[in-house]
Every structure is written in structure tokens, then in C-alpha cells.
Design an enzyme around this catalytic site. Structure first.
Site, short mmCIF file in Angstrom:
data_model
loop_
_atom_site.label_atom_id
_atom_site.label_comp_id
_atom_site.label_asym_id
_atom_site.label_seq_id
_atom_site.Cartn_x
_atom_site.Cartn_y
_atom_site.Cartn_z
N GLY A 134 -19.37 16.74 -13.96
CA GLY A 134 -19.63 17.61 -12.83
C GLY A 134 -21.07 18.07 -12.72
N HIS A 135 -21.95 17.44 -13.48
CA HIS A 135 -23.33 17.93 -13.55
C HIS A 135 -24.32 16.78 -13.49
CE1 HIS A 135 -26.54 20.67 -15.10
NE2 HIS A 135 -25.76 21.58 -14.57
N PHE A 136 -24.60 16.15 -12.58
CA PHE A 136 -24.22 16.16 -11.19
C PHE A 136 -23.74 14.76 -10.83
CE2 PHE A 136 -27.37 19.54 -11.53
CZ PHE A 136 -26.74 20.58 -10.89
N ALA A 142 -19.90 16.61 -20.10
CA ALA A 142 -20.63 17.50 -19.19
C ALA A 142 -21.16 16.77 -17.96
CB ALA A 142 -21.78 18.17 -19.93
N ILE A 149 -27.30 15.02 -15.23
CA ILE A 149 -28.32 15.78 -15.95
C ILE A 149 -27.62 16.59 -17.04
CG2 ILE A 149 -30.05 17.61 -15.79
CD1 ILE A 149 -30.47 16.80 -12.88
#
Length: 101
Positions: free
Chosen positions: A19-21, A16, A26
Site C-alpha cells: 500500500g505504499h505506493f 509494506a 517506496i
């Protein structure tokens, strides 16, 4: 009412984070909800599918490698109230409804 507690360390390479971030990873709220559902399913001996999220609040961001403590409490209605802590910091809370039998 019965309770259960679980400990989970966020993997630094969790997919995850891609792309987060970028540059400041996060943990997405959905990952925290997924862990809560998985722990509730383990606790109640039910598969982690078809659970409903009654409500959820995300109180503090979580980064890679943090250790989280999930506390689950069975409510009289059959649902599960949960809280997530990182040390003394509140991270999230909410409620889950297990799948109908």
C-alpha cells in the site's frame, strides 16, 4: 564512543510495498526506523521493544531491492545516533533511546 554498522537489502516483496505506493513502491519511514531499532537492539543485546525515537529525518526515498547501510553510534547519554545510506546517497538519520534497564 563505540560504533556499529549493518547492511540490509530491502526485500522486493516486503509487505509494506502493498500500500505504499501501488505502482511506485517506496519503503515507509517506519520500516527504516524499525530496522534501526532492530540493529541497535542486536548491538546492545537488548530486546527491540520499548525504544523511543528521539528524532528522525527522511532524506531520500528507498525502493525495493536497494541495499542500505546503517551506521550506529553510541552517545555519551546512552542513546544511539544513526544514519542510513544507499551507496553515497543519504537516506535517513536520527536518534534512539534504549529502554530503561
Amino acid at each position: 564512543m563505540s560504533t556499529a554498522e549493518y547492511r540490509w537489502t530491502v526485500p522486493v516483496d516486503h509487505p509494506a510495498f502493498a500500500g505504499h505506493f501501488p505502482g511506485q513502491p517506496i519503503v515507509p519511514g517506519v520500516v527504516l526506523l524499525d530496522q534501526a531499532v532492530l540493529f541497535a537492539g542486536q548491538w546492545l543485546g537488548q530486546p527491540a521493544i520499548a525504544w523511543q525515537i528521539g528524532n528522525a529525518k527522511f532524506l531520500s526515498p528507498v525502493g525495493p531491492g536497494e541495499t542500505l547501510f546503517f551506521a550506529l553510534q553510541r552517545k555519551a547519554s546512552g542513546g544511539i545516533a544513526f544514519t542510513v545510506q544507499a551507496a553515497e546517497r543519504a537516506v535517513a538519520s536520527g536518534s534512539l533511546t534504549p529502554p530503561a534497564a
